[in-house]
Design an enzyme around this catalytic site. Structure first.
Site, mmCIF file in Angstrom:
data_model
loop_
_atom_site.group_PDB
_atom_site.id
_atom_site.type_symbol
_atom_site.label_atom_id
_atom_site.label_comp_id
_atom_site.label_asym_id
_atom_site.label_seq_id
_atom_site.Cartn_x
_atom_site.Cartn_y
_atom_site.Cartn_z
ATOM 1 N N GLU A 282 0.843 -1.212 0.000
ATOM 2 C CA GLU A 282 0.000 0.000 0.000
ATOM 3 C C GLU A 282 0.869 1.249 0.000
ATOM 4 O OE1 GLU A 282 -3.194 0.021 -0.720
ATOM 5 O OE2 GLU A 282 -2.885 -2.131 -0.833
ATOM 6 N N TRP B 3 1.759 2.042 -3.405
ATOM 7 C CA TRP B 3 0.821 2.827 -4.207
ATOM 8 C C TRP B 3 1.069 4.323 -4.029
ATOM 9 C CZ3 TRP B 3 -2.267 1.694 -8.184
ATOM 10 C CH2 TRP B 3 -2.576 0.350 -8.412
ATOM 11 N N TRP C 271 -19.639 13.555 -20.076
ATOM 12 C CA TRP C 271 -19.985 13.707 -18.655
ATOM 13 C C TRP C 271 -21.291 14.475 -18.549
ATOM 14 C CZ3 TRP C 271 -16.913 10.797 -15.777
ATOM 15 C CH2 TRP C 271 -15.592 10.599 -16.153
ATOM 16 N N ASN D 146 -10.450 3.684 2.561
ATOM 17 C CA ASN D 146 -10.105 3.541 1.140
ATOM 18 C C ASN D 146 -11.184 2.832 0.326
ATOM 19 O OD1 ASN D 146 -8.197 3.626 -1.169
ATOM 20 N ND2 ASN D 146 -8.261 1.397 -0.903
ATOM 21 N N TRP E 71 -14.744 13.420 -12.757
ATOM 22 C CA TRP E 71 -13.974 13.112 -11.545
ATOM 23 C C TRP E 71 -13.349 14.361 -10.911
ATOM 24 C CZ3 TRP E 71 -8.785 14.299 -11.793
ATOM 25 C CH2 TRP E 71 -8.202 14.401 -13.060
ATOM 26 N N TRP F 101 -8.640 9.167 -7.936
ATOM 27 C CA TRP F 101 -9.808 9.571 -8.729
ATOM 28 C C TRP F 101 -9.714 9.061 -10.155
ATOM 29 C CZ3 TRP F 101 -14.526 10.969 -7.521
ATOM 30 C CH2 TRP F 101 -14.754 11.361 -6.196
HETATM 31 P P1 FAD Z 1 -3.343 2.000 5.033
HETATM 32 O O1 FAD Z 1 -4.164 0.925 4.411
HETATM 33 O O2 FAD Z 1 -2.933 1.798 6.426
HETATM 34 O O3 FAD Z 1 -2.071 2.168 4.094
HETATM 35 C C1 FAD Z 1 -0.823 2.668 4.576
HETATM 36 C C2 FAD Z 1 -0.431 3.880 3.753
HETATM 37 O O4 FAD Z 1 -0.260 3.522 2.385
HETATM 38 C C3 FAD Z 1 -1.453 4.991 3.743
HETATM 39 O O5 FAD Z 1 -1.332 5.810 4.877
HETATM 40 C C4 FAD Z 1 -1.143 5.718 2.450
HETATM 41 O O6 FAD Z 1 -0.091 6.646 2.614
HETATM 42 C C5 FAD Z 1 -0.680 4.602 1.546
HETATM 43 N N1 FAD Z 1 -1.789 4.152 0.708
HETATM 44 C C6 FAD Z 1 -2.695 3.185 0.992
HETATM 45 N N2 FAD Z 1 -3.537 3.014 -0.051
HETATM 46 C C7 FAD Z 1 -3.168 3.905 -0.995
HETATM 47 C C8 FAD Z 1 -3.639 4.222 -2.307
HETATM 48 N N3 FAD Z 1 -4.662 3.572 -2.858
HETATM 49 N N4 FAD Z 1 -3.031 5.213 -3.004
HETATM 50 C C9 FAD Z 1 -1.973 5.872 -2.475
HETATM 51 N N5 FAD Z 1 -1.476 5.600 -1.244
HETATM 52 C C10 FAD Z 1 -2.052 4.639 -0.522
HETATM 53 N N6 FAD Z 1 -4.563 8.916 -0.089
HETATM 54 C C11 FAD Z 1 -3.953 10.011 0.391
HETATM 55 O O7 FAD Z 1 -3.013 9.897 1.177
HETATM 56 N N7 FAD Z 1 -4.358 11.264 0.033
HETATM 57 C C12 FAD Z 1 -5.402 11.467 -0.833
HETATM 58 O O8 FAD Z 1 -5.728 12.620 -1.154
HETATM 59 C C13 FAD Z 1 -6.089 10.322 -1.324
HETATM 60 N N8 FAD Z 1 -7.167 10.463 -2.136
HETATM 61 C C14 FAD Z 1 -7.815 9.330 -2.605
HETATM 62 C C15 FAD Z 1 -8.919 9.489 -3.460
HETATM 63 C C16 FAD Z 1 -9.588 8.368 -3.949
HETATM 64 C C17 FAD Z 1 -10.777 8.537 -4.861
HETATM 65 C C18 FAD Z 1 -9.143 7.077 -3.593
HETATM 66 C C19 FAD Z 1 -9.853 5.861 -4.106
HETATM 67 C C20 FAD Z 1 -8.046 6.916 -2.753
HETATM 68 C C21 FAD Z 1 -7.359 8.034 -2.252
HETATM 69 N N9 FAD Z 1 -6.249 7.902 -1.391
HETATM 70 C C22 FAD Z 1 -5.616 9.028 -0.928
HETATM 71 C C23 FAD Z 1 -5.666 6.580 -1.095
HETATM 72 C C24 FAD Z 1 -6.184 5.870 0.157
HETATM 73 O O9 FAD Z 1 -7.576 5.894 0.202
HETATM 74 C C25 FAD Z 1 -5.628 6.440 1.472
HETATM 75 O O10 FAD Z 1 -4.232 6.596 1.373
HETATM 76 C C26 FAD Z 1 -5.930 5.488 2.623
HETATM 77 O O11 FAD Z 1 -7.314 5.336 2.766
HETATM 78 C C27 FAD Z 1 -5.332 6.013 3.884
HETATM 79 O O12 FAD Z 1 -5.718 5.222 4.966
HETATM 80 P P2 FAD Z 1 -4.637 4.469 5.843
HETATM 81 O O13 FAD Z 1 -3.533 5.402 6.186
HETATM 82 O O14 FAD Z 1 -5.364 3.829 6.976
HETATM 83 O O15 FAD Z 1 -4.114 3.371 4.813
#
Ligand code: FAD
Length: 463
Positions: free
Chosen positions: A272, A275, A303, A339, A357, A380
């Protein structure tokens, strides 16, 4: 010893801070400064929730510096002129900072670097936010990656994590600059307390970040791979705002995970973080993508023209689709959304409502405490199907099936949409199968019809 400015940005920590370490190693006395200049961030000046977080994170950093004998001195931009003035006032021989990767900031920083160097200062920028710099990996043909899996394989094949380093125990006391501002005067904190519920669950700053990792490791890492998709469980780290503001280094998180030992939960969590790395890789190489489709075949996509009423229903969690409303209300009340639910609400907006979006990305930008240009753009565009390595547009999430699978008892729905809490768990996912409770709303669109309309629009777009 000669002075050097240490220019803090999105690296609001003292441990694992390469710019600070380099300053000390080079024999300078660090003069820590922060410069508020949101208008230099192009189209993406930080939103209200980000500002509220930054306010508290700056206060935390200031307290940590004070405890070590130093001082955070805060100024308002324009940044270059302010740095030039501070270099003159402190007779600093050098300026050190940690890198940011947003396109407007990258080009501003390059200008600043050239100007300061031309005036004779030593200038260094350091890598602090990522595990791998965005330009460090490339495909065999020398191009940027567009697909996550080969990108990540390549990163894992070559990464060298820096060792973790603790915050300096003591720092020299810097020259006090007469025109430094109070953090409170920057206007970051909300004037009305709409953020009051945020701080019941968040502690901005380095200590908050370290506590969040510790509690994740103790309580949620075990089973993370399985549970990370469940918004009804506390199954993820909630590290995203801390990582965004640089309150903790990503390599410290990886090292802490490694100290617990190998395993599929550790690997899933590091993936993660991967990502997040990939998002920065894409943003760096495709800097136009916060404002334009990654895939230009969507440039003529039909759109729908959103009405203010439709957008507001989505933003306020009044769409009549329970899991969507739960997510949007969680965002409003906490500045964060799970997420899985981010994907569901984004799919609903871009497919069932067929709204561009960009409207969703802008709302997230203003309301998320973890709003991050790289990750938000990737998220997005991934859901909308317009991105690199994206879910195809024709894959429309069914929010009822998603809720049944990932919030099986409807506990998450009941928490954020209390109107539905009295219903039996199975009915919370689709209250319209019975009498919709008073205070809740009928679905704003028919899910099957709107799905079909989205697929028709895709066919019209020629795909
Ligand atoms: P955990 O599951 O604990 O993951 C650990 C870390 O990995 C996160 O803190 C984050 O830094 C990174 N991570 C995890 N999933 C993703 C992902 N899909 N993409 C990028 N990094 C990821 N994340 C943001 O930090 N900022 C945003 O503005 C943002 N906007 C989003 C918009 C959409 C439409 C979607 C679908 C996802 C977005 N995310 C964003 C990614 C993700 O949803 C969040 O990083 C995640 O929910 C953070 O929760 P966590 O720290 O508990 O994640």
């Amino acid at each position: 010893m000669p002075n050097a400015l240490v220019w803090f940005r999105n690296d609001l920590r003292l441990a694992d801070n390469p710019a600070l370490q380099a300053t000390l190693r080079a024999g300078f006395d660090p003069v820590p400064v922060y410069i508020h200049a949101p208008d230099e961030e192009g189209d993406w000046a930080p939103g209200a929730a980000s500002d509220a977080w930054r306010h508290r994170s700056l206060l935390a950093l200031a307290a940590d510096l004070r405890a070590r004998g130093s001082r955070l001195q805060v100024f308002a931009g324009p940044t270059l002129a302010t740095l030039q003035r501070l270099v003159a006032q402190t007779q600093a021989e050098a300026v050190f900072w940690n890198r940011r990767y947003e396109p407007a900031i990258e080009s501003r920083d390059a200008t600043i670097k050239r100007a300061l160097r031309a005036a004779g200062a030593r200038v260094e920028s350091h890598a602090a936010a990522l595990l791998v710099e965005p330009w460090q990996v490339q495909t065999r043909t020398g191009d940027p990656y567009r697909v996550f899996t080969p990108y990540w394989r390549s990163v894992l094949g070559q990464w060298r994590l820096p060792p973790s380093s603790e915050a300096p125990a003591q720092l020299p006391s810097p020259l006090v600059l007469a025109d430094a501002l109070a953090i409170d005067s920057l206007g970051l904190a909300p004037t009305r307390d709409w953020d009051r519920d945020f701080w019941k669950q968040w502690t901005p700053g380095e200590h908050g970040a370290q506590a969040a990792v510790q509690s994740f490791l103790a309580q949620a890492l075990d089973g993370y791979r399985e549970r990370r998709d469940r918004p009804d469980l506390a199954g993820t780290s909630r590290l995203s705002p801390h990582l965004h503001f640089g309150e903790i280094a990503p390599w410290r998180v990886v090292r802490m995970l490694d100290a617990i030992g190998a395993g599929e939960d550790r690997d899933a969590c590091v993936r993660e973080l991967g990502w997040r790395e990939f998002a920065h890789h894409l943003l760096h190489h495709f800097p136009h993508t916060p404002g334009a489709n990654f895939n230009p075949r969507f440039d003529g996509f039909p759109w729908a023209e959103p009405s203010a009423q439709q957008l507001q229903a989505w933003q306020r969690g009044r769409t009549g689709i329970p899991i969507v409303d739960a997510g949007m209300r969680e965002l409003w009340h906490t500045g964060w959304m799970h997420n899985r639910v981010r994907m569901i609400v984004a799919s609903f907006l871009t497919k069932n409502l067929r709204i561009h979006w960009q409207h969703g990305a802008r709302w997230f930008w203003d309301t998320l405490v973890d709003a991050d240009l790289a990750s938000n753009t990737l998220g997005w565009q991934w859901v909308a199907g317009t991105g690199a390595d994206a879910a195809p547009y024709y894959r429309v999430f069914n929010p009822v099936l998603q809720a049944q699978k990932f919030d099986p008892r409807g506990d998450y729905i009941a928490r954020w949409v209390p109107e539905l809490a009295p219903l039996a768990p199975a009915q919370r996912h689709q209250p319209w199968t019975g009498a919709v409770p008073r205070g809740y709303v009928e679905p704003m669109v028919d899910l099957a019809e709107s799905r079909k309309a989205a697929l028709d629009a895709l066919a019209r777009n020629g795909r």
